[in-house]
Motif scaffolding. Structure first.
Motif, PDB file in Angstrom:
ATOM      1  N   ILE A 242       0.833  -1.204   0.000  1.00  0.00           N
ATOM      2  CA  ILE A 242       0.000   0.000   0.000  1.00  0.00           C
ATOM      3  C   ILE A 242       0.866   1.253   0.000  1.00  0.00           C
ATOM      4  O   ILE A 242       0.668   2.175  -0.808  1.00  0.00           O
ATOM      5  CB  ILE A 242      -0.957   0.001   1.210  1.00  0.00           C
ATOM      6  CG1 ILE A 242      -1.998  -1.118   1.068  1.00  0.00           C
ATOM      7  CG2 ILE A 242      -1.651   1.351   1.358  1.00  0.00           C
ATOM      8  CD1 ILE A 242      -2.834  -1.358   2.311  1.00  0.00           C
ATOM      9  N   ALA A 243       1.860   1.282   0.906  1.00  0.00           N
ATOM     10  CA  ALA A 243       2.763   2.448   0.986  1.00  0.00           C
ATOM     11  C   ALA A 243       3.535   2.616  -0.313  1.00  0.00           C
ATOM     12  O   ALA A 243       3.692   3.734  -0.821  1.00  0.00           O
ATOM     13  CB  ALA A 243       3.718   2.287   2.167  1.00  0.00           C
ATOM     14  N   GLY A 244       4.018   1.506  -0.871  1.00  0.00           N
ATOM     15  CA  GLY A 244       4.754   1.573  -2.131  1.00  0.00           C
ATOM     16  C   GLY A 244       3.896   2.076  -3.269  1.00  0.00           C
ATOM     17  O   GLY A 244       4.340   2.874  -4.095  1.00  0.00           O
ATOM     18  N   SER A 245       2.644   1.629  -3.312  1.00  0.00           N
ATOM     19  CA  SER A 245       1.730   2.077  -4.368  1.00  0.00           C
ATOM     20  C   SER A 245       1.463   3.573  -4.275  1.00  0.00           C
ATOM     21  O   SER A 245       1.495   4.287  -5.289  1.00  0.00           O
ATOM     22  CB  SER A 245       0.408   1.305  -4.273  1.00  0.00           C
ATOM     23  OG  SER A 245       0.613  -0.071  -4.457  1.00  0.00           O
ATOM     24  N   LEU A 246       1.204   4.052  -3.063  1.00  0.00           N
ATOM     25  CA  LEU A 246       0.934   5.483  -2.877  1.00  0.00           C
ATOM     26  C   LEU A 246       2.157   6.328  -3.236  1.00  0.00           C
ATOM     27  O   LEU A 246       2.036   7.374  -3.887  1.00  0.00           O
ATOM     28  CB  LEU A 246       0.503   5.751  -1.426  1.00  0.00           C
ATOM     29  CG  LEU A 246      -0.857   5.169  -1.035  1.00  0.00           C
ATOM     30  CD1 LEU A 246      -1.106   5.371   0.463  1.00  0.00           C
ATOM     31  CD2 LEU A 246      -1.972   5.800  -1.850  1.00  0.00           C
TER      32      LEU A 246
ATOM     33  N   LEU B 194       3.910   5.193 -17.167  1.00  0.00           N
ATOM     34  CA  LEU B 194       4.666   3.942 -17.029  1.00  0.00           C
ATOM     35  C   LEU B 194       5.035   3.684 -15.573  1.00  0.00           C
ATOM     36  O   LEU B 194       4.974   2.546 -15.094  1.00  0.00           O
ATOM     37  CB  LEU B 194       5.926   3.981 -17.902  1.00  0.00           C
ATOM     38  CG  LEU B 194       5.700   3.796 -19.398  1.00  0.00           C
ATOM     39  CD1 LEU B 194       6.988   4.056 -20.170  1.00  0.00           C
ATOM     40  CD2 LEU B 194       5.167   2.396 -19.685  1.00  0.00           C
ATOM     41  N   THR B 195       5.419   4.744 -14.862  1.00  0.00           N
ATOM     42  CA  THR B 195       5.751   4.590 -13.440  1.00  0.00           C
ATOM     43  C   THR B 195       4.510   4.197 -12.663  1.00  0.00           C
ATOM     44  O   THR B 195       4.547   3.314 -11.797  1.00  0.00           O
ATOM     45  CB  THR B 195       6.346   5.899 -12.882  1.00  0.00           C
ATOM     46  OG1 THR B 195       7.512   6.252 -13.649  1.00  0.00           O
ATOM     47  CG2 THR B 195       6.749   5.730 -11.421  1.00  0.00           C
ATOM     48  N   ALA B 196       3.392   4.841 -12.969  1.00  0.00           N
ATOM     49  CA  ALA B 196       2.138   4.493 -12.295  1.00  0.00           C
ATOM     50  C   ALA B 196       1.718   3.066 -12.605  1.00  0.00           C
ATOM     51  O   ALA B 196       1.152   2.372 -11.745  1.00  0.00           O
ATOM     52  CB  ALA B 196       1.036   5.465 -12.709  1.00  0.00           C
ATOM     53  N   SER B 197       2.013   2.589 -13.809  1.00  0.00           N
ATOM     54  CA  SER B 197       1.627   1.217 -14.179  1.00  0.00           C
ATOM     55  C   SER B 197       2.390   0.179 -13.359  1.00  0.00           C
ATOM     56  O   SER B 197       1.936  -0.961 -13.234  1.00  0.00           O
ATOM     57  CB  SER B 197       1.868   0.977 -15.678  1.00  0.00           C
ATOM     58  OG  SER B 197       3.252   0.916 -15.963  1.00  0.00           O
ATOM     59  N   CYS B 198       3.527   0.571 -12.789  1.00  0.00           N
ATOM     60  CA  CYS B 198       4.261  -0.352 -11.911  1.00  0.00           C
ATOM     61  C   CYS B 198       3.425  -0.720 -10.691  1.00  0.00           C
ATOM     62  O   CYS B 198       3.663  -1.768 -10.071  1.00  0.00           O
ATOM     63  CB  CYS B 198       5.592   0.269 -11.490  1.00  0.00           C
ATOM     64  SG  CYS B 198       6.763   0.483 -12.850  1.00  0.00           S
TER      65      CYS B 198
END
Length: 202
Positions: free
Chosen positions: A77-81, A192-196
């Protein structure tokens, strides 16, 4: 560590380090926006963060993630945010003409510490460290020396992969001569970064 095992370790880490992911997207975007030299501290921060994470995994914290799945969920969760926030920063970066002849001009490149902090909440980096320690560390008296070998191998693959992606971004940056091209590139890199984030949850 025997040479055959070390070469296998290098192969495992190389595949993990060179494939697209949050670190490589950030290095490409930073290289394109600020050039190789001004982006180098970001790469060093990423490398240091990876080394710290490897040692954390090797000496106990990695075990907590395996025992308590809730910690892994919090990391995801933290990594996604954090990745979404970085994606927004990349996509909304203002136009700045890249002056290759004057690299001493201070810019707004992502600082050293951001590269390091990203690793602590980067699930791909955690899996890379966990996989390396679980698969390639040796038991008993050889454990510490094998962790040193893993650390050295990770340093090697990260510096080569980092330079490749940073150079790729810097090369692209030379073609971004107009605000429109700059904006299109940054939006693409931001997406692309968000798609990670999607990869984190697969």
């Amino acid at each position: 560590m025997e040479m055959g095992l070390f070469l296998s370790l290098l192969g495992f880490l190389w595949v993990a380090a060179i494939t697209p992911g949050p670190n490589n997207m950030l290095l490409t975007a930073s290289g394109a926006n600020f050039g190789f030299i001004r982006s180098f501290p970001l790469m060093l921060g990423i490398m240091l963060g990876m080394q710290i994470m490897l040692l954390m995994v090797a000496f106990g914290i990695g075990g907590l993630i395996l025992v308590y799945p809730a910690i892994h969920l919090l990391l995801k969760i933290a990594g996604s945010l954090y990745l979404l926030w970085l994606s927004w920063k990349i996509a909304s970066a203002p136009y700045e003409e890249l002056d290759i002849s004057n690299l001493s001009v201070p810019g707004k490149a992502m600082p050293f510490w951001q590269g390091g902090i990203l690793q602590l909440i980067n699930p791909k980096a955690w899996l890379m460290s966990l996989g390396a320690v679980a698969s390639f560390s040796l038991a008993g008296a050889q454990y510490h020396s094998s962790v040193l070998a893993i650390s050295f191998a990770m340093f090697l693959v990260n510096i080569v992969a980092g330079i490749i992606w940073l150079s790729f971004g810097s090369f692209i940056g030379r073609w971004l001569k107009s605000p429109r091209a700059w904006k299109i590139f940054n939006i693409c890199m931001g997406l692309l970064t968000a798609s990670c984030v999607i990869l984190i949850w697969l």
